[in-house]
Write an enzyme that holds these catalytic residues in place. Structure first.
Site, PDB file in Angstrom:
ATOM      1  N   ASP A  76      -5.888  14.364   9.979  1.00 48.60           N
ATOM      2  CA  ASP A  76      -5.950  13.906   8.590  1.00 48.60           C
ATOM      3  C   ASP A  76      -6.886  12.699   8.430  1.00 48.60           C
ATOM      4  O   ASP A  76      -6.528  11.696   7.818  1.00 48.60           O
ATOM      5  CB  ASP A  76      -4.553  13.564   8.077  1.00 48.60           C
ATOM      6  CG  ASP A  76      -4.477  13.557   6.551  1.00 48.60           C
ATOM      7  OD1 ASP A  76      -5.340  14.183   5.906  1.00 48.60           O
ATOM      8  OD2 ASP A  76      -3.551  12.937   6.003  1.00 48.60           O
TER       9      ASP A  76
ATOM     10  N   LYS B  55       6.935   1.388   7.531  1.00 52.12           N
ATOM     11  CA  LYS B  55       6.982   2.682   6.858  1.00 52.12           C
ATOM     12  C   LYS B  55       8.356   3.267   7.128  1.00 52.12           C
ATOM     13  O   LYS B  55       8.825   3.255   8.271  1.00 52.12           O
ATOM     14  CB  LYS B  55       5.892   3.608   7.411  1.00 52.12           C
ATOM     15  CG  LYS B  55       4.487   3.138   7.111  1.00 52.12           C
ATOM     16  CD  LYS B  55       3.448   3.880   7.944  1.00 52.12           C
ATOM     17  CE  LYS B  55       3.414   5.354   7.701  1.00 52.12           C
ATOM     18  NZ  LYS B  55       2.314   6.015   8.441  1.00 52.12           N
TER      19      LYS B  55
ATOM     20  N   GLY C  63       0.825  -1.206   0.000  1.00 53.21           N
ATOM     21  CA  GLY C  63       0.000   0.000   0.000  1.00 53.21           C
ATOM     22  C   GLY C  63       0.853   1.247   0.000  1.00 53.21           C
ATOM     23  O   GLY C  63       2.085   1.196  -0.127  1.00 53.21           O
TER      24      GLY C  63
ATOM     25  N   GLY D  50       1.227   5.086   2.031  1.00 58.57           N
ATOM     26  CA  GLY D  50       0.849   5.960   3.122  1.00 58.57           C
ATOM     27  C   GLY D  50       0.845   7.391   2.635  1.00 58.57           C
ATOM     28  O   GLY D  50       0.796   7.661   1.439  1.00 58.57           O
TER      29      GLY D  50
ATOM     30  N   PHE E  67       3.173   9.572   2.582  1.00 60.00           N
ATOM     31  CA  PHE E  67       4.362  10.070   1.915  1.00 60.00           C
ATOM     32  C   PHE E  67       5.107   9.007   1.129  1.00 60.00           C
ATOM     33  O   PHE E  67       6.207   9.230   0.669  1.00 60.00           O
ATOM     34  CB  PHE E  67       5.313  10.705   2.942  1.00 60.00           C
ATOM     35  CG  PHE E  67       4.634  11.654   3.866  1.00 60.00           C
ATOM     36  CD1 PHE E  67       4.619  11.436   5.233  1.00 60.00           C
ATOM     37  CD2 PHE E  67       3.968  12.757   3.365  1.00 60.00           C
ATOM     38  CE1 PHE E  67       3.973  12.301   6.078  1.00 60.00           C
ATOM     39  CE2 PHE E  67       3.322  13.640   4.217  1.00 60.00           C
ATOM     40  CZ  PHE E  67       3.321  13.408   5.580  1.00 60.00           C
TER      41      PHE E  67
ATOM     42  N   VAL F 128       4.326   1.361   1.551  1.00 59.86           N
ATOM     43  CA  VAL F 128       4.312   0.562   2.774  1.00 59.86           C
ATOM     44  C   VAL F 128       4.650  -0.873   2.377  1.00 59.86           C
ATOM     45  O   VAL F 128       4.053  -1.419   1.451  1.00 59.86           O
ATOM     46  CB  VAL F 128       2.933   0.598   3.460  1.00 59.86           C
ATOM     47  CG1 VAL F 128       2.955  -0.230   4.739  1.00 59.86           C
ATOM     48  CG2 VAL F 128       2.532   2.035   3.763  1.00 59.86           C
TER      49      VAL F 128
END
Length: 358
Positions: A131, A36, A10, A12, A14, A17
């Protein structure tokens, strides 16, 4: 624990992952993990995330953190954050794969209840997530949600230095009016963002639809335009969103209050979990018309998938008197200065190939 960086699972805020693969088999149970990473020189967001996770222990609706480590890869020193792997992906991915890119109200109610439980805990501990969005809500195989990505989270009521005091943290589509017009980012901002998430899951498109960031921020901060509430939503659902979209943050309902709202209180959690496990979703009436697809490449993808921090340039900062905390300038002038200064955080430095970490 020695481990190697596995396949990409996936993205994240920035970067990518990766799965974590233990180098040695162990008789002890090792939970599924992801990592991460970022270069040490620009790892402030991940370091902040680790700090927040240290305070948020014991909540099942929040992704678990298993620690931190440093590694040397491709000639660079990396900071690594080891996190729980939630195999169901994000709500954004689930929405994309669903019929008409929408979820039934029954599903939305269940996911909303879980998000609220997590937010209640986060806010009680004294943090704001900053966020909340579909990409940052993960779903397990059991259908339970987990809030992820605390890189932009901050303590409630902590004043920043003058040069950072007026920054905006988060994603434009989910920003509350008080964030945009006054730099206020308390726990009510998370509730506004939650409302945007709920509306998007029901309608299949974002609660705001504009062609660029400037139009979006001006609509929220200057024109006082509220997010669109889906017509197909029940009266209970519409009332729930109205409690989230109160412009005055002091009058906006809290996570604790919303957990008592009929929209989530009346949700049959047992049936919901059984249906998620069986893969057979509940059937609810669909809207007789479909919204047009919303093309969001310009800023919904590039700026929104990367959580950003708005920082005015020195020229705009002087013009708007931000350094002295003077908010006497009009919201319109302030926003025109802000939208010219996007500064996405640096991307993670993580390779797609396996890398041995020592």
């Amino acid at each position: 624990m020695d481990w190697v960086r596995g396949e990409v699972v996936g993205h994240g805020s920035f970067g990518k992952v990766n799965l974590v693969i233990p180098k040695k088999q162990s008789t002890q149970f090792i939970p599924s993990m992801v990592v991460k990473s970022s270069g040490v020189s620009h790892s402030a967001s991940l370091v902040n995330e680790k700090k927040v996770f240290d305070e948020l222990n014991g909540c099942s609706e929040i992704v678990r953190c298993f620690g931190e480590s440093y590694s040397f890869e491709n000639g660079e020193k990396l900071y690594n954050l080891l996190l729980e792997y939630v195999s169901g992906g994000s709500l954004a991915e689930k929405l994309k794969k669903s019929e008409n890119h929408k979820l039934s109200e029954f599903e939305v109610s269940g996911y909303t209840k879980g998000i609220l439980s997590g937010l209640q805990y986060v806010h009680k501990i004294g943090y704001v997530h900053c966020d909340i969005k579909l990409q940052n809500i993960l779903v397990g195989e059991d259908g339970k949600v987990k809030i992820a990505d605390f890189g932009l989270a901050k303590s409630v009521g902590i004043k920043k230095d003058d040069d950072l005091r007026c920054e905006l943290r988060g994603t434009p589509l989910y920003m509350s009016p008080e964030m945009i017009t006054g730099g206020e980012q308390g726990t009510p901002a998370d509730i506004w963002a939650l409302g945007c998430v709920v509306a998007e899951m029901i309608a299949g498109v974002p609660a705001y639809r504009f062609s660029n960031v400037t139009e979006l921020l001006m609509a929220i901060g200057v024109k006082n335009q509220l997010p669109q509430i889906p017509e197909e939503l029940s009266e209970e659902g519409k009332d729930f969103l109205n409690k989230c979209f109160v412009k005055d943050p002091a009058k906006r309902w809290t996570a604790e209050m919303l957990l008592k709202h009929p929209f989530v209180v009346n949700h049959d959690t047992v049936t919901f979990n059984e249906e998620i496990k069986s893969g057979v979703p509940s059937i609810s009436p669909k809207c007789p018309f479909d919204f047009p697809d919303w093309v969001s490449d310009d800023y919904a993808q590039s700026s929104i998938t990367c959580s950003i921090t708005f920082l005015p340039s020195p020229e705009n900062q002087e013009r708007l008197n931000l350094s002295s905390g003077d908010w006497s300038t009009s919201p319109g002038e302030r926003l025109r200065g802000l939208v010219t200064e996007f500064r996405p955080e640096s991307e993670w430095c993580s390779a797609d190939d396996w890398v041995t970490v020592k």
